[in-house]
Design an enzyme around this catalytic site. Structure first.
Site, PDB file in Angstrom:
ATOM      1  N   GLU A  53      37.566  44.790  35.926  1.00  0.00           N
ATOM      2  CA  GLU A  53      36.677  45.598  36.760  1.00  0.00           C
ATOM      3  C   GLU A  53      36.250  44.795  37.996  1.00  0.00           C
ATOM      4  OE1 GLU A  53      32.356  47.888  36.038  1.00  0.00           O
ATOM      5  OE2 GLU A  53      33.196  46.541  34.521  1.00  0.00           O
ATOM      6  N   LYS A  64      34.520  55.205  38.194  1.00  0.00           N
ATOM      7  CA  LYS A  64      33.747  55.047  36.969  1.00  0.00           C
ATOM      8  C   LYS A  64      32.700  56.152  36.838  1.00  0.00           C
ATOM      9  CE  LYS A  64      31.256  51.349  34.507  1.00  0.00           C
ATOM     10  NZ  LYS A  64      30.810  49.933  34.636  1.00  0.00           N
ATOM     11  N   CYS A 113      34.903  49.924  31.685  1.00  0.00           N
ATOM     12  CA  CYS A 113      33.783  49.269  31.016  1.00  0.00           C
ATOM     13  C   CYS A 113      32.904  50.241  30.220  1.00  0.00           C
ATOM     14  CB  CYS A 113      32.984  48.463  32.034  1.00  0.00           C
ATOM     15  SG  CYS A 113      31.950  47.165  31.300  1.00  0.00           S
TER      16      CYS A 113
END
Length: 293
Positions: free
Chosen positions: A49, A120, A153
């Site tokens: 990330e 995300k 994540c």
């Protein structure tokens, strides 16, 4: 069907420690690791990330200064060049700028250029101060090796992301991540992130490749333990070290992930969903009996 699917496809997760703010240096180091992974036979490579900038921004202005457009920014262009030269699929975390909006994103590249972008959906901690929530949904990208989805994540704590990719036909989820220590974690226990992604792989019959970072950045430690999980839910490579930089390579069959969703004569984890009680897209449908006592 790709011969790589039948004979075994090598996926690499690059676990390293980006230096905050050193975009040029981070690109140079990441490309060196990509080259090594390709030399070892990897065809799909996953980076952590925010691999080009680092993670721990102190202000939105700092994040904005380091962010780049996709696909025209220097990071995407540099990764695209190596994808073309080495005939790779690359999934890399990037700090993305679109006009005045910032996104914690992952760019998906193949030898022809940029396939697309994932933004995300679920922001963690101070990310909420700098980034907009993702607005591109859960795209699935067709490649010669299989269908690829992406999560980043904290998305891994939301099974909806992985199920939405699975019902669109994803065989593989690539997960650029910056896992941090979780409260209550004991030293002798496996990281919660590893357990969650093993369960997600099993319940969706998909391969999951998680590329985490290591090191301490502006006081924030990261836990490493990058992992490649087969479609049965068991690791095929890793977990990696909790502190060292390394290239984790696992060999998988994406065609088996798709074929083996029939667990027995009766059960298939996607077909068995009770969409008469919940909507196909995971939203709650109207249930006339819900409020009856």
């Amino acid at each position: 069907m790709s011969t790589h699917e039948e004979s075994g496809l090598k996926i690499a997760c690059l676990q390293f420690s980006p230096l905050f703010g050193d975009v040029a240096g981070n690109l140079q180091r990441s490309i060196a690791m990509i080259e090594k992974a390709a030399d070892a036979g990897a065809r799909i490579v996953v980076l952590p990330e925010l691999a080009n900038t680092g993670y721990t921004f102190k202000s939105r202005a700092e994040a904005f200064e380091l962010a780049e457009p996709v696909p025209d920014g220097r990071s995407t262009q540099a990764w695209a060049e190596v994808a073309a030269c080495r005939n790779l699929i690359i999934v890399a975390g990037i700090t993305e700028r679109e006009d005045n909006c910032l996104y914690n994103s992952a760019v998906v590249l193949d030898p022809s250029g940029t396939l697309g972008t994932y933004r995300k959906l679920h922001l963690w901690g101070d990310e909420n101060l700098y980034f907009e929530r993702g607005n591109l949904g859960v795209p699935v990208f067709a490649t010669p090796y299989g269908r690829i989805g992406v999560a980043i994540c904290y998305d891994g704590w939301f099974p909806e992301v992985f199920r939405l990719a699975a019902v669109q036909g994803a065989d593989l989820m690539c997960v650029p991540t910056n896992w941090v220590p979780i409260p209550g974690q004991q030293p002798d226990q496996p990281p919660m992130a590893n357990i969650l992604h093993m369960a997600l792989a099993h319940s969706n019959s998909m391969v999951i490749a998680c590329a985490d970072r290591v090191g301490v950045e502006r006081g924030q430690p990261f836990i490493g333990h990058s992992l490649i999980v087969g479609h049965t839910g068991w690791p095929v490579a890793g977990p990696a070290s909790g502190s060292d930089e390394e290239i984790l390579i696992g060999e998988v069959s994406l065609s088996a992930a798709r074929r083996d969703r029939n667990w027995n004569s009766f059960n298939h984890p996607l077909r068995d969903r009770r969409t008469d009680f919940y909507a196909e897209s995971l939203g709650v449908g109207l249930n006339p009996n819900l409020n009856k006592r």
